[in-house]
Design an enzyme around this catalytic site. Sequence first.
Site, PDB file in Angstrom:
ATOM      1  N   HIS A 127      78.949  68.076  59.090  1.00 18.67           N
ATOM      2  CA  HIS A 127      80.124  68.526  58.342  1.00 18.67           C
ATOM      3  C   HIS A 127      80.706  69.770  59.018  1.00 18.67           C
ATOM      4  O   HIS A 127      80.357  70.895  58.663  1.00 18.67           O
ATOM      5  CB  HIS A 127      79.747  68.848  56.896  1.00 18.67           C
ATOM      6  CG  HIS A 127      79.260  67.655  56.125  1.00 18.67           C
ATOM      7  ND1 HIS A 127      77.995  67.143  56.291  1.00 18.67           N
ATOM      8  CD2 HIS A 127      79.879  66.878  55.199  1.00 18.67           C
ATOM      9  CE1 HIS A 127      77.851  66.099  55.487  1.00 18.67           C
ATOM     10  NE2 HIS A 127      78.970  65.916  54.821  1.00 18.67           N
ATOM     11  N   HIS A 176      86.014  66.622  57.297  1.00 15.63           N
ATOM     12  CA  HIS A 176      85.033  67.080  56.312  1.00 15.63           C
ATOM     13  C   HIS A 176      83.612  66.703  56.718  1.00 15.63           C
ATOM     14  O   HIS A 176      82.715  67.549  56.702  1.00 15.63           O
ATOM     15  CB  HIS A 176      85.344  66.486  54.934  1.00 15.63           C
ATOM     16  CG  HIS A 176      84.259  66.725  53.922  1.00 15.63           C
ATOM     17  ND1 HIS A 176      84.208  67.858  53.147  1.00 15.63           N
ATOM     18  CD2 HIS A 176      83.175  65.986  53.562  1.00 15.63           C
ATOM     19  CE1 HIS A 176      83.145  67.800  52.353  1.00 15.63           C
ATOM     20  NE2 HIS A 176      82.511  66.669  52.592  1.00 15.63           N
ATOM     21  N   HIS A 193      76.104  70.909  52.337  1.00 12.77           N
ATOM     22  CA  HIS A 193      76.515  70.056  53.454  1.00 12.77           C
ATOM     23  C   HIS A 193      77.099  70.881  54.597  1.00 12.77           C
ATOM     24  O   HIS A 193      77.015  70.506  55.756  1.00 12.77           O
ATOM     25  CB  HIS A 193      77.538  69.019  52.982  1.00 12.77           C
ATOM     26  CG  HIS A 193      78.769  69.614  52.378  1.00 12.77           C
ATOM     27  ND1 HIS A 193      78.847  69.969  51.048  1.00 12.77           N
ATOM     28  CD2 HIS A 193      79.979  69.916  52.914  1.00 12.77           C
ATOM     29  CE1 HIS A 193      80.044  70.460  50.793  1.00 12.77           C
ATOM     30  NE2 HIS A 193      80.743  70.450  51.913  1.00 12.77           N
ATOM     31  N   HIS A 221      65.964  58.625  21.208  1.00 12.30           N
ATOM     32  CA  HIS A 221      65.167  59.836  21.380  1.00 12.30           C
ATOM     33  C   HIS A 221      63.720  59.548  21.778  1.00 12.30           C
ATOM     34  O   HIS A 221      62.951  60.483  21.989  1.00 12.30           O
ATOM     35  CB  HIS A 221      65.180  60.660  20.090  1.00 12.30           C
ATOM     36  CG  HIS A 221      66.434  61.453  19.896  1.00 12.30           C
ATOM     37  ND1 HIS A 221      67.686  60.892  19.983  1.00 12.30           N
ATOM     38  CD2 HIS A 221      66.638  62.771  19.613  1.00 12.30           C
ATOM     39  CE1 HIS A 221      68.604  61.821  19.759  1.00 12.30           C
ATOM     40  NE2 HIS A 221      67.999  62.971  19.546  1.00 12.30           N
ATOM     41  N   GLU A 249      70.758  70.860  29.425  1.00 15.91           N
ATOM     42  CA  GLU A 249      69.478  70.561  30.069  1.00 15.91           C
ATOM     43  C   GLU A 249      69.553  70.626  31.589  1.00 15.91           C
ATOM     44  O   GLU A 249      68.652  71.179  32.233  1.00 15.91           O
ATOM     45  CB  GLU A 249      68.972  69.177  29.642  1.00 15.91           C
ATOM     46  CG  GLU A 249      68.528  69.085  28.192  1.00 15.91           C
ATOM     47  CD  GLU A 249      69.663  68.680  27.271  1.00 15.91           C
ATOM     48  OE1 GLU A 249      69.393  68.404  26.095  1.00 15.91           O
ATOM     49  OE2 GLU A 249      70.831  68.638  27.743  1.00 15.91           O
ATOM     50  N   SER A 266      61.756  72.993  17.617  1.00 21.52           N
ATOM     51  CA  SER A 266      61.155  71.692  17.894  1.00 21.52           C
ATOM     52  C   SER A 266      60.194  71.756  19.076  1.00 21.52           C
ATOM     53  O   SER A 266      59.141  71.112  19.073  1.00 21.52           O
ATOM     54  CB  SER A 266      62.243  70.653  18.178  1.00 21.52           C
ATOM     55  OG  SER A 266      63.011  70.394  17.023  1.00 21.52           O
ATOM     56  N   ASP A 293      63.853  59.396  14.509  1.00 25.88           N
ATOM     57  CA  ASP A 293      65.059  59.604  15.323  1.00 25.88           C
ATOM     58  C   ASP A 293      65.448  58.373  16.124  1.00 25.88           C
ATOM     59  O   ASP A 293      66.576  58.274  16.605  1.00 25.88           O
ATOM     60  CB  ASP A 293      64.879  60.801  16.264  1.00 25.88           C
ATOM     61  CG  ASP A 293      65.150  62.122  15.564  1.00 25.88           C
ATOM     62  OD1 ASP A 293      65.836  62.106  14.528  1.00 25.88           O
ATOM     63  OD2 ASP A 293      64.657  63.155  16.047  1.00 25.88           O
ATOM     64  N   THR A 332      84.315  72.491  56.868  1.00 20.97           N
ATOM     65  CA  THR A 332      84.123  73.629  55.966  1.00 20.97           C
ATOM     66  C   THR A 332      83.493  74.801  56.701  1.00 20.97           C
ATOM     67  O   THR A 332      83.848  75.960  56.463  1.00 20.97           O
ATOM     68  CB  THR A 332      83.260  73.210  54.770  1.00 20.97           C
ATOM     69  OG1 THR A 332      83.918  72.150  54.068  1.00 20.97           O
ATOM     70  CG2 THR A 332      83.057  74.371  53.812  1.00 20.97           C
ATOM     71  N   LEU A 357      75.289  68.660  45.081  1.00 19.97           N
ATOM     72  CA  LEU A 357      76.302  69.668  44.791  1.00 19.97           C
ATOM     73  C   LEU A 357      76.163  70.213  43.370  1.00 19.97           C
ATOM     74  O   LEU A 357      75.805  69.495  42.442  1.00 19.97           O
ATOM     75  CB  LEU A 357      77.697  69.086  45.011  1.00 19.97           C
ATOM     76  CG  LEU A 357      78.037  68.814  46.481  1.00 19.97           C
ATOM     77  CD1 LEU A 357      79.314  68.014  46.610  1.00 19.97           C
ATOM     78  CD2 LEU A 357      78.148  70.127  47.251  1.00 19.97           C
ATOM     79  N   ILE A 378      90.161  69.473  50.042  1.00 18.37           N
ATOM     80  CA  ILE A 378      89.773  68.281  50.795  1.00 18.37           C
ATOM     81  C   ILE A 378      88.314  67.936  50.479  1.00 18.37           C
ATOM     82  O   ILE A 378      87.455  68.813  50.432  1.00 18.37           O
ATOM     83  CB  ILE A 378      89.921  68.502  52.320  1.00 18.37           C
ATOM     84  CG1 ILE A 378      91.392  68.691  52.691  1.00 18.37           C
ATOM     85  CG2 ILE A 378      89.318  67.337  53.098  1.00 18.37           C
ATOM     86  CD1 ILE A 378      92.267  67.452  52.515  1.00 18.37           C
TER      87      ILE A 378
END
Length: 677
Positions: free
Chosen positions: A11, A255, A51, A474, A412, A376, A470, A14, A101, A175
Amino acid sequence: MDAVEKAGSGHPGTAMSLAPAAYLLFQHVMRHDPSDPCWAGRDRFVLSCGHSSLTLYIQLYLSGYGLTLHDLQMLRQWESLTPGHPEYGHTAGVETTTGPLGQGIGNAVGMAMAARRERGLFDPDAAPGTSPFDHMIWCFASEGDIEEGISHEVSALAGHQKLGNLVVVFDSNHISIEDDTQIALSEDIVKRYEAYGWHVQTVDWTRTGEYVEDVQELYDALEAARAVTDKPSFIRLRTVIGWPAPNKQNTGKIHGAALGEEEIAATKKIMGMDPEKSFDVPDDVLEHARRVVQRGRAARAEWDKAYHAWREATPERAAEFDRISRRELPDGWYKALPSFEPGTSVATRKASGEVLSALAPVLPELWGGSADLAESNNTTMKGEPSFIPEEYQTKAFPGGPYGRTLHFGIREHGMGAILNGIALHGGTRPYGGTFLVFSDYMRPAVRLAALMKLPVTYVWTHDSIGLGEDGPTHQPVEHLWALRAIPGLDVVRPADANETAAAWRVVLEHTDRPAALALTRQNLPVYEGTGDHRKVARGGYVLEDASDGQPRVILIATGSEVELAVEARKVLEAEGVPTRVVSMPCVEWFHAQDAAYRQTVLPPSVRARVAVEAGIALGWREFVGDDGVVVSLEHFGASAPYRTLFQQFGLTAERVVAAAKGSLAKTGADKGETTGN
């Protein structure tokens, strides 16, 4: 350009357009010492757009971190120090592994949180900017990082936490692989970060209609960001990808692919370089760049004065800092672990919570929380303040900026990346909790923790259909073996409260890997002999042996299903079948034992075996063999009280008994009776 061309892949674009920003940061803004990449007082740099690895590798080479021109020539090659994406622990100066990413932004947020926590532990009373524990976290990010949903989770939390030691430079080049990002991206990213509560600036190198790399403007923005201490900073840097390549700049082609010899030659001519030369770094250029080493050493010497003054003024804190930095546990720390009376009944999530509260006074480095599931998951240490700006503390969770209890909100995936960042920063030991079924939301970050060998602990509760009402959304079914499939992740499913306490001890004594505790919502009986951490550390051990010491059948179980195995053994023994019960809380730990030990637990001569776990059977065939039977759950759960579910789905002691007899029959042990002609 030369490195990607030689590698045949990579790459370049960038890395070309970000080169001035990276050089500016490493030469004039960031506090670092190339002669000591692990200096505790350094700023951290995270290249979230991994990258563009050359953005980092070239600065490590120019700055004197030990990379050579040959290393750049070996980009993306076997056993090189310059893999396709930067890898933590592989190349000096690389602070984290960034491939997927968005992960790097999360790591940077975690590092910023860890820096604040460490300041609170070791130097809370120092005036702002005067402590040896005050430093910055700098992060480069791309449109791809910003588009990934994890960036929202971690950026929102960073704004809420007012992390003034964090600066993200967003390379806005419009880009990606599919060319112009307008095809998929149209929101106002600057306003988005303003809404998060960040300090936002824009540096636009295209504003005049011509492309002008105004390095002074960027320098002023970086210094302004450093000066803002009550909120994180976001700098939108408008660049043109691949500038000044005459034909491929500002296109998707530059790129993620080599430019080609003609385009490279044309670009070098524009830059006043010799197109016939490849990897050409004049001696005076390298000498000029390497002067950053002396500047870094001078900054280090200045920092050392404050650091040694702090050590002399607070020797006890200094000793604690040394211990925690080495990830050493204090002598006798495990004596604080609670024990539970055999014959009682305790949920393993509750036992885990009692372990955390008991360890709070003796392990100040241990801290964490959950994704809005504190009650919980039982992840809140009793009496410990929350890690939160004072204006955001609540009646239920009082605290301050140096608190200990983390509140990730319902984020999470972000929690996973932040935990990695905390561990990467060094010293402290983070944990994070949610329901086991939602480990799916965390999996990319968990995988990276295993890849980087980070001592992160996941407290995943509600570990089976045993959570009951649940329902199937779950109730984890496939999760245990899916997680066991991640190399380097220890998945621990304790059988009872004492095995839970022992498991915590084993997990904390490991510093080179992440671990997941899969814990029950429902109460489980406490057995004799489960609290010996040496047995638990083996991963699998004989919990109850055959009455004559010569088992004809072995029952292997984890977690709540150990109870089923124990009850089944009673029936089998009463019927004259000598039966052994093996508790196997951690397959990974058992695999790590030598063959002799594994044979003492699972003698090859005993072919009649049953494995029982309230999840899919995948993986258990290795332990039961061709004659064995797995009592498992090969479908999703349902909504009902957990006892009903176990009964209706056949997870009962009676079924384990039947499976044992079936396995015995497979081995030829099923004798018929003479009934006459």
